[in-house]
Design an enzyme around this catalytic site. Structure first.
Site, PDB file in Angstrom:
ATOM      1  N   SER A 327      95.043  59.597  62.456  1.00  0.00           N
ATOM      2  CA  SER A 327      95.180  60.055  62.904  1.00  0.00           C
ATOM      3  C   SER A 327      94.325  60.526  64.105  1.00  0.00           C
ATOM      4  O   SER A 327      93.677  61.989  64.574  1.00  0.00           O
ATOM      5  CB  SER A 327      94.243  60.987  61.870  1.00  0.00           C
ATOM      6  OG  SER A 327      95.067  61.896  60.838  1.00  0.00           O
ATOM      7  N   ASP A 351     101.066  75.695  57.010  1.00  0.00           N
ATOM      8  CA  ASP A 351     101.183  74.477  56.598  1.00  0.00           C
ATOM      9  C   ASP A 351     101.245  74.482  55.067  1.00  0.00           C
ATOM     10  O   ASP A 351     100.726  75.160  54.586  1.00  0.00           O
ATOM     11  CB  ASP A 351      99.937  74.329  56.215  1.00  0.00           C
ATOM     12  CG  ASP A 351     100.046  71.982  55.839  1.00  0.00           C
ATOM     13  OD1 ASP A 351     100.932  72.083  55.723  1.00  0.00           O
ATOM     14  OD2 ASP A 351      98.592  71.992  55.582  1.00  0.00           O
ATOM     15  N   ASP A 364     102.274  66.633  53.766  1.00  0.00           N
ATOM     16  CA  ASP A 364     100.498  66.659  54.314  1.00  0.00           C
ATOM     17  C   ASP A 364      99.784  66.119  53.404  1.00  0.00           C
ATOM     18  O   ASP A 364     100.314  65.656  52.281  1.00  0.00           O
ATOM     19  CB  ASP A 364      99.760  68.189  54.237  1.00  0.00           C
ATOM     20  CG  ASP A 364      98.839  67.939  55.277  1.00  0.00           C
ATOM     21  OD1 ASP A 364      99.008  69.253  56.692  1.00  0.00           O
ATOM     22  OD2 ASP A 364      97.921  67.635  54.316  1.00  0.00           O
ATOM     23  N   HIS A 370      97.313  73.682  54.082  1.00  0.00           N
ATOM     24  CA  HIS A 370      95.579  74.080  54.561  1.00  0.00           C
ATOM     25  C   HIS A 370      95.798  75.188  54.981  1.00  0.00           C
ATOM     26  O   HIS A 370      95.170  75.795  55.476  1.00  0.00           O
ATOM     27  CB  HIS A 370      94.950  72.788  56.022  1.00  0.00           C
ATOM     28  CG  HIS A 370      95.469  71.741  55.660  1.00  0.00           C
ATOM     29  ND1 HIS A 370      96.014  70.660  55.583  1.00  0.00           N
ATOM     30  CD2 HIS A 370      94.144  70.983  54.762  1.00  0.00           C
ATOM     31  CE1 HIS A 370      95.585  69.383  55.444  1.00  0.00           C
ATOM     32  NE2 HIS A 370      94.211  69.713  54.942  1.00  0.00           N
ATOM     33  N   CYS A 383      94.706  68.548  59.317  1.00  0.00           N
ATOM     34  CA  CYS A 383      96.287  68.449  59.321  1.00  0.00           C
ATOM     35  C   CYS A 383      97.777  67.588  59.830  1.00  0.00           C
ATOM     36  O   CYS A 383      98.172  68.113  60.949  1.00  0.00           O
ATOM     37  CB  CYS A 383      96.209  69.997  59.766  1.00  0.00           C
ATOM     38  SG  CYS A 383      98.002  70.865  59.241  1.00  0.00           S
TER      39      CYS A 383
END
Length: 642
Positions: A327, A351, A364, A370, A383
């Site tokens: 990430s 999401d 996710d 989220h 996310c």
């Protein structure tokens, strides 16, 4: 019947013989005179030179190697004088017998014998090879008293390299070793043979290798008159050697110590850069090694311990090892979205906890998702779904085209040898990487994985740190460098290694500011908040967790996976947020969540850099941080649509 000659006949015969003998003698003397004339007159200059060469010996004067200092003048590499006991193999009839006899005078243990044999294989027969180094005065005295018993054995006074910091920054500094046949070939190829006459050592790795020319100096020469026995009579002339230049680094050795201590016994790497200049403040690779082991010729036991270790301490992970960035790739993806116009800062998505593509769900890490996520929130909570969609909208060509100028997938040019390129995936890269047509084809699902820093993505810590430095300094890409000044030891002149901006990226300040603001909130309320709780300064950051191997749909539980198959832990950070003076990337191999392992290391390093606060202890976050972190685990949790 005997024939009698008259006296007149005998006299004539004698005269003829005398005449012939006289003519022969004259011819011989004539030839001799002609030869003397040829040698003494015609070839006078040639033989005068040969005679002078036999009378005068040229003795090389080995230069003193330059020192290496950190930015504050702390010595990282230096020289000291000591005696060595050396054997010239070509002058010794029986090596084993000679060594056994020497061992009765000075201590020669099994390690000395093994090292001698190893050096003997790498040396030429007429070169002296040390059997013992660093003799004390008593040992020297005992040998000198019995010197007559050992033809081909001498005591030599030599300078030795010493690394007083031991393992600290060993991958940066490198080490020197004895010149072997391969080194000699390289010296001859670059036409530098004369400058290495009499030299036994050369830089083998790190700065000792990359700045070998500056550190080595210039070999001097002494003209010595010798007698017929080859013994020196007097010195005719002397051209002194020029001491090698000293190196002053951008590295802060105390910051380096904090960084290395923070890793404890874990494997990993850290690169900290001054984003204003590209100067490297710290570059750590763990585990490390002691470069002093290599100076005299490393023993077989020590070499096997280093070379066979599953932790690979000789590997410079900071510049050579490439890993999926996880990430930590998302801020750069967000910047690509803004720059290409595929997203605006306020544009949001819903999401649901997954992204569907070609009949497959890319999950996710947060069950249920989220909710509504804009660019700012996508970075703060990490996310995945946001970046799945973004990667699909951008396409692999546009992703690769944006990331390449940031330095992903290419060497940064740092002044330490051994840097790897990494992998910036693209269809062109895949066609060059694989042979089979079905392997060369680029699939849309591969783009989705690239968007969250997984898939074929593989970058070195120095690439990630330099890319981060670029987006916090306004888009200027520097060539990272470790050396700040090359200092002429004779004149004291300091030649600065000027910051080298490679290019200025055409990225709008507003876009850079949007990404940086989100990274600041990562450390205030997002995935890095626990690590930076209570910090008296504002810092930007981003956690990352990079998958090592796929569980093929199974739920990832670290405790159920072998340690070396667990996820890598990443964290990138910069501080202070308002005017950054440090940008860093931290990787902990198989460390799990970025917030749990890598972020606390970054906190310790930044605390020392800005506040002078230090713990000199391993940095670890408790397990609750792992449970709270939202990060990249799509590869573990991705599953087909039912």
């Amino acid at each position: 019947m005997t024939e009698f000659r008259t006296p007149e006949e005998e006299l004539g015969r004698f005269r003829r013989r005398v005449l012939v003998a006289g003519i022969v003698a004259l011819v011989c003397f004539g030839l001799l005179a002609a030869r003397f004339y040829y040698l003494q007159v015609v070839r006078h200059d040639y033989f005068l030179t040969r005679a002078e060469d036999n009378r005068i010996g040229l003795v090389p004067i080995v230069p003193t190697r330059g020192a290496i200092l950190d930015r504050n003048g702390v010595t990282l590499a230096r020289n000291f004088a000591a005696y060595t006991l050396e054997i010239t193999p070509s002058q010794v009839a029986d090596l084993d017998e000679t060594i056994d006899a020497l061992s009765e005078i000075v201590t020669i243990d099994a390690r000395d014998r093994r090292r001698f044999r190893k050096l003997l294989e790498e040396s030429r027969n007429f070169e002296s090879v040390p059997i013992r180094t660093r003799l004390d005065d008593a040992e020297v005295a005992r040998f000198v008293a019995r010197r007559y018993r050992f033809p081909g054995v001498e005591v030599q006074a030599r300078l030795f390299r010493d690394y007083p910091q031991g393992e600290v920054a060993s991958h940066v500094i490198g080490y020197i070793g004895r010149i072997n046949l391969r080194d000699q070939e390289r010296i001859e190829e670059r036409g530098d043979t004369a400058n290495y006459r009499g030299s036994d050592h050369i830089g083998k790795s790190g700065l000792e290798l990359s700045y070998e020319t500056e550190l080595h100096g210039v070999t001097g020469v002494e003209q010595v008159e010798v007698n017929a026995g080859g013994r020196a009579v007097r010195v005719i002339s002397r051209t002194p050697a020029t001491t090698g230049s000293d190196l002053e680094l951008t590295l802060d050795i105390e910051l380096q110590k904090v960084a290395e201590a923070a890793f404890g016994d874990r494997r990993g790497a850290l690169v900290a850069i001054d984003p204003r200049t590209g100067g490297v403040l710290a570059l750590a690779s763990k585990p490390a090694f002691d470069p002093n082991l290599f100076v005299d010729g490393i023993s077989t036991a020590d070499w096997n311990e280093l070379n066979d270790s599953p932790d690979h301490p000789l590997l410079n992970r900071a510049i050579f090892s490439a890993y999926p960035p996880g990430s930590t790739f998302k801020p750069f993806m967000a910047l690509a979205a803004l720059t290409t116009g595929k997203r605006t800062a306020n544009q949001a998505i819903a999401d649901p906890g997954y992204f569907s593509f070609a009949g497959r769900r890319f999950m996710d890490d947060k069950v249920g998702g989220h909710g509504t996520v804009d660019l700012h929130k996508s970075i703060v909570v990490s996310c995945n779904t946001y970046y799945y969609q973004l990667a699909n909208d951008l396409g692999i060509e546009e992703i690769a085209g944006f990331m390449a100028p940031l330095g992903f997938g290419s060497r940064t040019g740092i002044d330490i040898p051994g840097e790897a390129e990494g992998v910036l995936p693209s269809p062109a890269w895949k066609r060059g990487r694989f042979k089979k047509p079905e392997q060369q084809r680029w699939y849309g699902g591969e783009t989705i994985s690239v968007g969250i820093g997984q898939g074929y993505n593989a970058y070195t810590p120095v690439q990630l740190a330099n890319a981060l430095a670029t987006i916090v300094n306004g888009g200027k890409v520097f060539r990272p460098h470790v050396v700040r000044h090359v200092i002429d030891t004779a004149s004291g002149e300091r030649r600065a290694i000027q910051p080298e901006p490679l290019r200025q990226l055409a990225i709008k300040p507003a876009h850079l500011a949007a990404v940086r603001e989100a990274m600041v909130d990562v450390n205030k309320s997002g995935t890095g908040a626990r690590a930076f709780a209570g910090a008296p300064y504002s810092a930007g950051g981003k956690t990352g967790t990079a998958q090592v191997y796929s569980l093929k749909g199974s739920k990832y539980v670290a405790g159920r996976v072998r340690e070396r198959l667990r996820d890598h832990s990443w964290f990138i950070a910069y501080a202070p947020a308002e005017n950054p003076t440090i940008a860093l990337a931290v990787l902990v191999e198989n460390g799990g969540f970025g917030a749990q392992s890598a972020a606390p290391i970054a906190r310790q390093v930044i605390d020392y850099h800005l506040l002078g606060a230090r713990l000199d202890a391993p940095a670890r976050e408790d397990a609750e941080a792992a449970e709270a972190e939202d990060d990249t685990h799509a590869g573990h949790d991705a599953e087909p649509t039912p």
